[in-house]
Scaffold this motif. Structure first.
Motif, mmCIF file in Angstrom:
data_model
loop_
_atom_site.group_PDB
_atom_site.id
_atom_site.type_symbol
_atom_site.label_atom_id
_atom_site.label_comp_id
_atom_site.label_asym_id
_atom_site.label_seq_id
_atom_site.Cartn_x
_atom_site.Cartn_y
_atom_site.Cartn_z
ATOM 1 N N UNK A 54 0.811 -1.272 0.075
ATOM 2 C CA UNK A 54 -0.176 0.275 0.051
ATOM 3 C C UNK A 54 0.986 1.241 0.059
ATOM 4 N N UNK A 55 1.986 1.288 0.807
ATOM 5 C CA UNK A 55 2.983 2.267 1.052
ATOM 6 C C UNK A 55 4.095 2.282 0.414
ATOM 7 N N UNK A 89 5.044 13.074 10.999
ATOM 8 C CA UNK A 89 5.253 12.121 11.843
ATOM 9 C C UNK A 89 4.637 10.688 11.028
ATOM 10 N N UNK A 90 3.375 10.920 10.743
ATOM 11 C CA UNK A 90 2.669 9.766 10.055
ATOM 12 C C UNK A 90 3.289 9.308 8.563
ATOM 13 N N UNK A 91 3.658 10.247 7.933
ATOM 14 C CA UNK A 91 4.408 10.079 6.688
ATOM 15 C C UNK A 91 5.901 9.353 6.759
ATOM 16 N N UNK A 92 6.259 9.456 7.972
ATOM 17 C CA UNK A 92 7.545 9.033 8.252
ATOM 18 C C UNK A 92 7.233 7.451 8.658
ATOM 19 N N UNK A 93 6.079 7.389 9.461
ATOM 20 C CA UNK A 93 5.718 6.226 10.069
ATOM 21 C C UNK A 93 5.787 4.931 8.780
ATOM 22 N N UNK A 94 5.100 5.460 7.770
ATOM 23 C CA UNK A 94 4.843 4.441 6.938
ATOM 24 C C UNK A 94 6.132 3.766 6.247
#
Length: 115
Positions: A54-55, A89-94
């Protein structure tokens, strides 16, 4: 009424001029750049092949700008620090634990890479 727009665009090519205009706007309440090597995103082709992840890691820096009128800023206040802490942070987490960009690109076109 209150208006609030969170705009996310690649910070390369034609997008660079757009990013500069948004950051200079009187409506820009917060903006951030996320380095390509430290984030990922939902691949726009995820619906074409169920075997794809997905990512994917990002190939380019990404610009994030929060544009608000005065009423929007009052109703939904958000600082640059809060923008980085939440959305950034959400974009880095993926991409944590996933393939690097080089690994992704070398997987072959049949798996979403370029080689």
């Amino acid at each position: 009424g209150p208006l609030s727009f969170l705009i996310v665009i690649p910070a390369w090519g034609a997008g660079v001029g757009t990013v500069k205009h948004m950051e200079k706007s009187r409506h820009c309440r917060a903006s951030s750049r996320i380095e390509a090597s430290s984030h990922g995103f939902c691949d726009g082709a995820q619906h074409l092949d169920g075997a794809r992840e997905l990512y994917r890691p990002s190939s380019w820096d990404t610009a994030v700008s929060l544009l608000q009128n005065a009423a929007g800023a009052k109703r939904w206040p958000l600082s640059k620090e809060e923008l980085d802490k939440t959305f950034g942070a959400a974009m880095q987490e993926v991409v944590k634990g996933g393939p690097s960009l080089d690994q992704w690109e070398n997987r072959g076109q049949w798996r979403g890479g370029s080689a």
